[in-house]
Scaffold this active site. Structure first.
Site, mmCIF file in Angstrom:
data_model
loop_
_atom_site.group_PDB
_atom_site.id
_atom_site.type_symbol
_atom_site.label_atom_id
_atom_site.label_comp_id
_atom_site.label_asym_id
_atom_site.label_seq_id
_atom_site.Cartn_x
_atom_site.Cartn_y
_atom_site.Cartn_z
ATOM 1 N N LYS A 66 -17.942 54.307 -56.296
ATOM 2 C CA LYS A 66 -16.732 55.284 -56.283
ATOM 3 C C LYS A 66 -16.946 55.672 -57.472
ATOM 4 O O LYS A 66 -17.139 55.307 -58.563
ATOM 5 C CB LYS A 66 -15.525 54.220 -55.796
ATOM 6 C CG LYS A 66 -14.371 55.027 -55.841
ATOM 7 C CD LYS A 66 -12.921 54.201 -55.685
ATOM 8 C CE LYS A 66 -11.665 55.018 -55.280
ATOM 9 N NZ LYS A 66 -10.757 54.121 -54.962
ATOM 10 N N SER A 141 -8.102 55.380 -50.796
ATOM 11 C CA SER A 141 -8.892 56.247 -51.531
ATOM 12 C C SER A 141 -10.410 56.060 -51.721
ATOM 13 O O SER A 141 -11.072 57.251 -52.064
ATOM 14 C CB SER A 141 -8.185 56.258 -53.095
ATOM 15 O OG SER A 141 -8.547 55.188 -53.890
ATOM 16 N N SER A 165 -6.830 50.508 -51.099
ATOM 17 C CA SER A 165 -7.736 51.712 -51.237
ATOM 18 C C SER A 165 -9.264 51.155 -50.821
ATOM 19 O O SER A 165 -10.037 52.121 -50.540
ATOM 20 C CB SER A 165 -8.002 52.526 -52.575
ATOM 21 O OG SER A 165 -6.855 53.026 -52.746
#
Lengths: 466, 477
Positions: A66, A141, A165
């Protein structure tokens, strides 16, 4: 592609072939899962493994990270315009661990800007699409990491989970995602959204690979004061046996707004575990209903402070105009941050300001304590809790963007876990049409072994895999 | 006719003193060295003290121990649980957009120390709190701060551990403020927690008001003399405003050391809102179980040492105070007093040597104790005069050298009694008028004759012997 498939392909062909074909997949893909590809360094690493043989627990295994996890020499943007061009001069703790175990970093994945959102739609680099239906969101996310694993053949990936997330996109994309206990994985190098809530967590197609990745990233780090020395060998916990496990099913997580298909799939899942020997009781976590409000106040407050450092002075966006410093800072922040980030910074600033601190922030901390006590009490009587991960399957891109409050409600089942700091895993448990559904298994502090064993047993008996 | 206005009342001063813990091995939250003072800008930095995204603070325990030492020396109550907060504000020197500091639950509260009051007598100054915080970076301006076209930022200082000592508004004059700082500095020196000779080692913010009036804050004064001068300037400025009927605005002012004036930096419409909240990256800290150990490790502090000097050496309260006003001076005294009569030592060190050092702006390290011992031994053996001894001290300070060599080179050895007797006889023979006056009881004449003898012996005669011999010869009293 899971880890053992990747290993086999690397033996049959070469690591370079595996990595090259991954890049082909990614470049052809419409998912928009990546912000940055580290093609050159990944291929170099791959050739090195081919020459010297695979070393370490993840020798030659490609991994996607990420874009809020700092990588030395690889641009790290947090999905924001304000960090465009920022190349960290150091590796996050988890990245050091991955490199030490031979993993090959193939790129940085798309995410909601500064991890704010459950859909990856707030990214400056555009939304990530759901591999099961391109018109839908991948969740957020950490949407890019989940989509890369589910749709582009990346065997493992890391995300971060502040209020769901990791688990939300795992659920929406039909893969396994784990939010570890707060303190198990060092946050050093994770660009902070809300420090007191977030943990870095692994994604994979199956539970075994998640456990393998957790083996590598968990463990004490003296550079993170909240880091704990509680690591164990998670892959050794994976047994097909849940006969000693007592499941609690908290009724508050099956309330209003839960999609019928989701509710049914999760109950079916609980049945399967019951059939193989686990017992279950319905329980109550009465303070759950205040979790969302408390979560958003705490997260936004911390975010308002964390994001203050982004002023364009030393790194990131620069507008090239030299005015007095307040004007320069203000303009960079006005142009560098997206709408959702600004909304949260403003709300957080408001919640912390004099006269409101007690009314909002302090009260939210008190709720947090109550929620934590609910979980501690419940997890004395039962070993794990099972709930739906998300109240509904992946929604359409753009469907909820005009209504931030509706979007905040999506986190209703995941945020209480971050408030309590306990570990939680999302495993695929069925489909609504072609859209995957996730089941959430929550455990006691540092009891990752048990929830991984539950997930592993469930995976073997339910037969739902990506 | 002018209407009579109420005269401004008492002066009320409170101080916030920032002390850099620059003797620690690392900064407050990272492993970088705080010994940056001679280094190139931006060479003592890492992701943590640069506030780079993702970097996390880890508390330096040494800083906590130092802070507890200071708090104990200031008679504070150590708090059971201490917490770090974020103090949020935007400024160029703050790389994270917040400073990690303490707010609620500082490490210590409620202390006091006593100082000599301006009007005589001891005054107790209450310490409100002692807390730990990180230093921001340093801005370097081209020209004066208010008209500089740009700022350069040196992050070497960023993250250095500071302790902040906050007084209650108990100080009543600029002189008293300076006296307070002297006492505080003395304690800090004894505790060995900072090197005050380094840039930025001690910085003071002063709050000042006239009784009942609005207060102003003068920020970042970096010298003791500066504090006194800045406060004096502020009092005069505020009194003038009051006399002219102008309202004093609550504001932050900068002290311009060169011009000796304070300048308005920013007007506070209202108290700045720092949005304090607990730093989520640091866990609460309890120091209770270590307080006793730290207390035991405390060195003898100035007050105790002063009392001991009076008792152990029998020297005067005044001398004891001068000698303990600096740690190295007190050590110097004890070294000398181990060889030489302590009262003689105290007089020569506190009255003579200290004066000569002050005159030259030197510290005690400029004078080796063994030289003092030698000089006092020679003096005690009556081989040089007191005047010559002072000359030796001055020579060592100005040009260096060994006492024995200087005495030899300058021919300072006292002359023999027979030589003095000869000079006395000569002086009597050469000055009959003075002899007559002397016999008539004129004291001035005796002094004149003594002067003549000293001249003949080049000042190396013992005045007592000259006096004795003259009186014998002249049979006058």
């Amino acid at each position: 592609m899971n880890v053992s498939e990747a290993k086999k392909r690397a033996e049959d062909e070469s690591v370079e072939e595996v990595v090259t074909s991954l890049f082909d997949n990614i470049e052809k893909s419409e998912l928009n899962a990546f912000i940055t590809l580290a093609k050159e360094s990944a291929l170099k690493e791959a050739r090195k493994v081919d020459r010297n043989g695979a070393k370490g627990a993840l020798g030659g295994i490609p991994i996607a990270l990420k874009d809020c996890i700092s990588t030395k020499g690889i641009e790290t943007t947090c999905g924001s315009r304000i960090l465009k061009g920022y190349v960290p001069p150091y590796d996050a703790h988890v990245v050091e661990r991955l490199r030490a175990e031979g993993a090959i970093i193939i790129g940085k994945t798309n995410m909601d800007e500064f991890a704010m959102g459950p859909s990856t739609e707030t990214s400056y680099f555009g939304p990530t699409k759901n591999p099961h239906d391109l018109s839908r969101v991948a969740g957020g996310s950490s949407g890019g990491s989940a989509a890369a694993v589910a749709g582009e053949g990346v065997p493992i990936a890391l995300g971060s989970d502040t209020g769901g997330s990791v688990r939300c996109p795992a659920s929406f994309c039909g893969i396994v995602g784990l939010k570890p206990t707060y303190g198990l994985v060092s946050r050093y190098g994770l660009i902070a959204y809300a420090n007191s809530l977030e943990q870095i967590g692994p994604f994979a197609c199956n539970v075994e690979d998640v456990a393998l990745l957790l083996n590598v990233i968990a463990g004490y780090d003296p550079r993170d004061s909240t880091s704990m020395d509680k690591k164990c060998e998670y892959t050794k916990e994976l047994r097909d046996d849940v006969s000693d496990v007592k499941i609690g099913v908290p009724k508050e997580f099956f309330g209003e707004g839960i999609d019928e298909d989701v509710e049914k799939a999760v109950w079916d899942g609980i049945k399967i575990l019951e059939d193989v020997g686990a017992s279950y009781t319905e329980i109550s976590l009465p303070h759950t209903k205040y979790s969302l409000a408390a979560y958003y106040i705490i997260a936004m407050s911390e975010a308002s402070s964390n994001l203050a450092r982004f002023d364009g002075l030393r790194y990131g966006l620069r507008l090239g105009k030299d005015e007095d410093w307040h004007t320069t800072f203000s303009e960079i922040r006005a142009q560098g941050f997206g709408e959702e980030v600004k909304r949260r910074v403003l709300l957080g600033t408001y919640a912390l300001s004099a006269g409101y601190y007690g009314k909002y922030y302090l009260k939210a901390l008190k709720v947090r304590t109550l929620v934590k006590r609910n979980f501690d009490a419940a997890l004395k009587d039962v070993d794990v809790l099972i709930t739906p991960t998300m109240p509904f399957p992946a929604f359409k891109i753009g469907e909820k963007t005009d209504d931030p409050l509706a979007l905040y409600l999506a986190d209703v089942n995941t945020v209480p876990i971050n408030l309590a700091g306990v570990p939680s895993i999302s495993v695929p448990c069925g489909f609504s049409g072609k859209l995957p559904i996730g089941m959430q298994i929550i455990g006691r502090h540092f009891d990752e072994g048990k929830i991984l064993r539950m997930a592993y047993t469930f995976e073997r008996h339910a037969g739902v895999r990506c | 006719m002018l209407k009579s206005r109420k005269e401004p009342g008492d002066v009320i001063i409170g101080l916030e003193v920032h002390v850099q813990l620059n003797k620690l091995n690392s900064k407050l939250f990272c492993g970088c060295s705080p010994k940056y003072h001679d280094a190139e800008p931006n060479t003592h930095t890492c992701p943590v003290c640069l506030g780079l995204p993702g970097a996390l603070p880890v508390l330096n325990e040494g800083a906590v121990v130092d802070a507890v030492k200071v708090a104990l020396a200031l008679n504070c109550k150590i708090e059971e649980r201490t917490l770090f907060y974020r103090k949020n504000y935007y400024y160029l020197d703050l790389p994270k957009g917040f400073q990690i500091s303490q707010y609620d639950y500082p490490i210590a509260i409620d202390g006091k120390i006593s100082v000599n009051g301006t009007g005589g007598g001891e005054r107790h100054i209450r310490i409100r709190r002692v807390h730990i915080e990180e230093d921001p970076a340093r801005l370097v301006h081209k020209g004066p701060i208010e008209c500089s076209r740009y700022s350069l930022i040196d992050y070497n200082r960023s993250g250095v551990a500071l302790i902040e000592v906050v007084t209650e508004p108990d100080l009543r004059s600029p002189k008293e403020a300076r006296e307070f700082l002297n006492v505080l500095r003395n304690i800090l020196e004894y505790l060995d927690v900072f090197d005050e000779s380094l840039e930025g080692a001690l910085r003071v913010d002063a709050n000042i008001s006239l009784a009942g009036g609005t207060r102003t804050e003068v920020k970042n004064i970096s010298s003791y003399r500066g504090v006194e001068k800045a406060l004096l300037f502020e009092i005069v400025r505020q009194k003038n405003l009051v006399r002219r009927g102008i309202k004093i605005t609550q504001e932050t002012r900068h002290y311009d050391e060169k011009r000796g004036v304070t300048i308005s930096l920013r007007t506070k419409e209202e108290e700045q809102d720092y949005r304090y909240f607990p730093e989520p990256d640091l866990v609460p800290l309890g120091v209770c179980n270590r307080i006793d150990d730290i207390r035991e490790s405390l060195p003898e502090l100035p007050d105790t040492k002063r009392q001991r000097f009076v008792q152990q050496y029998g020297i005067s309260e005044y001398h004891a105070k001068v000698l303990t006003s600096e740690l190295r001076l007190s050590n110097f005294f004890e070294t000398v007093a181990s060889e030489i009569d302590p009262i003689l030592s105290a007089t020569w060190i506190a009255d003579v040597l200290k004066g000569e050092l002050n005159y030259r702006g030197l510290g005690i390290s400029a004078f080796p104790p063994k030289h003092m011992i030698q000089i006092l031994q020679i003096l005690r053996g009556k081989n040089i005069t007191e005047k010559s001894a002072v000359q030796v001290i001055r020579t060592i300070l100005d040009r260096g050298g060994e006492p024995a060599d200087i005495i030899k080179q300058k021919g300072l050895i006292k002359v023999e009694e027979s030589t003095i007797a000869k000079a006395v006889a000569e002086a009597i023979k050469e000055n009959p008028a003075a002899v007559q006056d002397c016999r008539n009881g004129k004291n001035e004449a005796l002094h004149f004759l003594m002067g003549q003898v000293m001249k003949k012996t080049h000042g190396r005669a013992d005045p007592n012997i000259v006096n004795k011999l003259l009186k014998e010869k002249l049979q006058c009293t």
